[in-house]
Design a protein around this motif. Sequence first.
Motif, short mmCIF file in Angstrom:
data_model
loop_
_atom_site.label_atom_id
_atom_site.label_comp_id
_atom_site.label_asym_id
_atom_site.label_seq_id
_atom_site.Cartn_x
_atom_site.Cartn_y
_atom_site.Cartn_z
N ASN A 70 9.54 -42.39 0.23
CA ASN A 70 9.29 -41.28 1.17
C ASN A 70 10.56 -40.91 1.92
OD1 ASN A 70 6.59 -40.78 0.59
ND2 ASN A 70 5.87 -42.33 2.02
N VAL A 71 11.33 -41.91 2.34
CA VAL A 71 12.61 -41.65 3.01
C VAL A 71 13.57 -40.93 2.06
CG1 VAL A 71 14.65 -42.74 4.04
CG2 VAL A 71 12.36 -43.58 4.63
N ILE A 72 13.66 -41.43 0.84
CA ILE A 72 14.54 -40.80 -0.16
C ILE A 72 14.10 -39.36 -0.42
CG2 ILE A 72 15.23 -40.84 -2.60
CD1 ILE A 72 15.12 -43.95 -2.38
N ASP A 73 12.80 -39.14 -0.55
CA ASP A 73 12.29 -37.79 -0.79
C ASP A 73 12.66 -36.84 0.34
OD1 ASP A 73 11.19 -38.54 -3.21
OD2 ASP A 73 9.15 -38.77 -2.43
N THR A 74 12.62 -37.34 1.58
CA THR A 74 13.00 -36.52 2.73
C THR A 74 14.46 -36.10 2.65
OG1 THR A 74 11.34 -37.59 4.12
CG2 THR A 74 13.14 -36.46 5.26
N TYR A 75 15.33 -37.03 2.31
CA TYR A 75 16.75 -36.71 2.17
C TYR A 75 16.99 -35.74 1.02
CZ TYR A 75 18.59 -39.84 5.72
OH TYR A 75 18.90 -40.43 6.90
N ILE A 76 16.29 -35.92 -0.07
CA ILE A 76 16.44 -35.01 -1.22
C ILE A 76 15.98 -33.61 -0.83
CG2 ILE A 76 15.57 -34.47 -3.54
CD1 ILE A 76 15.58 -37.53 -4.06
N GLN A 77 14.86 -33.52 -0.15
CA GLN A 77 14.34 -32.21 0.27
C GLN A 77 15.32 -31.52 1.21
OE1 GLN A 77 10.59 -32.39 2.30
NE2 GLN A 77 10.22 -30.20 2.10
N ASN A 78 15.89 -32.27 2.16
CA ASN A 78 16.88 -31.68 3.07
C ASN A 78 18.11 -31.20 2.30
OD1 ASN A 78 15.35 -32.11 5.37
ND2 ASN A 78 16.34 -34.04 5.88
N PHE A 79 18.56 -31.97 1.34
CA PHE A 79 19.72 -31.59 0.53
C PHE A 79 19.44 -30.31 -0.24
CE2 PHE A 79 21.77 -31.82 -3.68
CZ PHE A 79 23.09 -31.73 -3.29
N LYS A 80 18.28 -30.23 -0.87
CA LYS A 80 17.93 -29.04 -1.65
C LYS A 80 17.79 -27.80 -0.76
CE LYS A 80 15.77 -31.35 -5.57
NZ LYS A 80 14.52 -31.59 -6.31
N THR A 81 17.23 -27.99 0.44
CA THR A 81 17.09 -26.87 1.38
C THR A 81 18.46 -26.36 1.80
OG1 THR A 81 14.98 -27.75 2.19
CG2 THR A 81 16.11 -26.17 3.61
N LYS A 82 19.37 -27.26 2.12
CA LYS A 82 20.73 -26.86 2.49
C LYS A 82 21.41 -26.11 1.35
CE LYS A 82 21.58 -30.49 5.87
NZ LYS A 82 22.33 -31.72 6.19
N GLN A 83 21.21 -26.60 0.11
CA GLN A 83 21.81 -25.92 -1.03
C GLN A 83 21.25 -24.53 -1.20
OE1 GLN A 83 21.23 -28.58 -4.41
NE2 GLN A 83 23.45 -28.82 -4.53
N ALA A 84 19.94 -24.38 -1.00
CA ALA A 84 19.29 -23.08 -1.19
C ALA A 84 19.81 -22.06 -0.17
CB ALA A 84 17.78 -23.23 -1.07
N PHE A 85 20.02 -22.50 1.07
CA PHE A 85 20.48 -21.58 2.10
C PHE A 85 21.98 -21.34 2.04
CE2 PHE A 85 16.38 -22.66 4.10
CZ PHE A 85 15.93 -21.38 4.32
N ALA A 86 22.70 -22.19 1.34
CA ALA A 86 24.15 -22.03 1.22
C ALA A 86 24.53 -20.96 0.20
CB ALA A 86 24.79 -23.36 0.83
N LYS A 87 23.59 -20.55 -0.60
CA LYS A 87 23.87 -19.57 -1.67
C LYS A 87 23.89 -18.16 -1.16
CE LYS A 87 22.18 -22.48 -5.31
NZ LYS A 87 21.25 -22.69 -6.38
#
Length: 87
Positions: A70-87
């Motif tokens: 669950n902790v790993i999933d949270t970090y992955i989700q945050n990473f993907k969200t940052k990538q999506a908004f960086a585009k």
Amino acid sequence: MAASREMIGKYGRNENLPSIEMVAKMARAFGVTVDFLIGEGENASYDKETVDRINDIQKMDADTKSVLLNVIDTYIQNFKTKQAFAK
């Protein structure tokens, strides 16, 4: 079945290929899987540190593993969200 320095040198220079038994022995000696050692398979692109962590997670009890994932999933989700908004 021991490998001489000469034979290992031939492996490194692609002058000879090790037997399946020798490949398995080398993988055990390095603490990796055969697919990792030969660079094939699903986990072959992971570095040894990542593979070791995955193996350690697999050994955990279900509750501990669930919390960690669950902790790993949270970090992955945050990473993907940052990538999506960086585009």
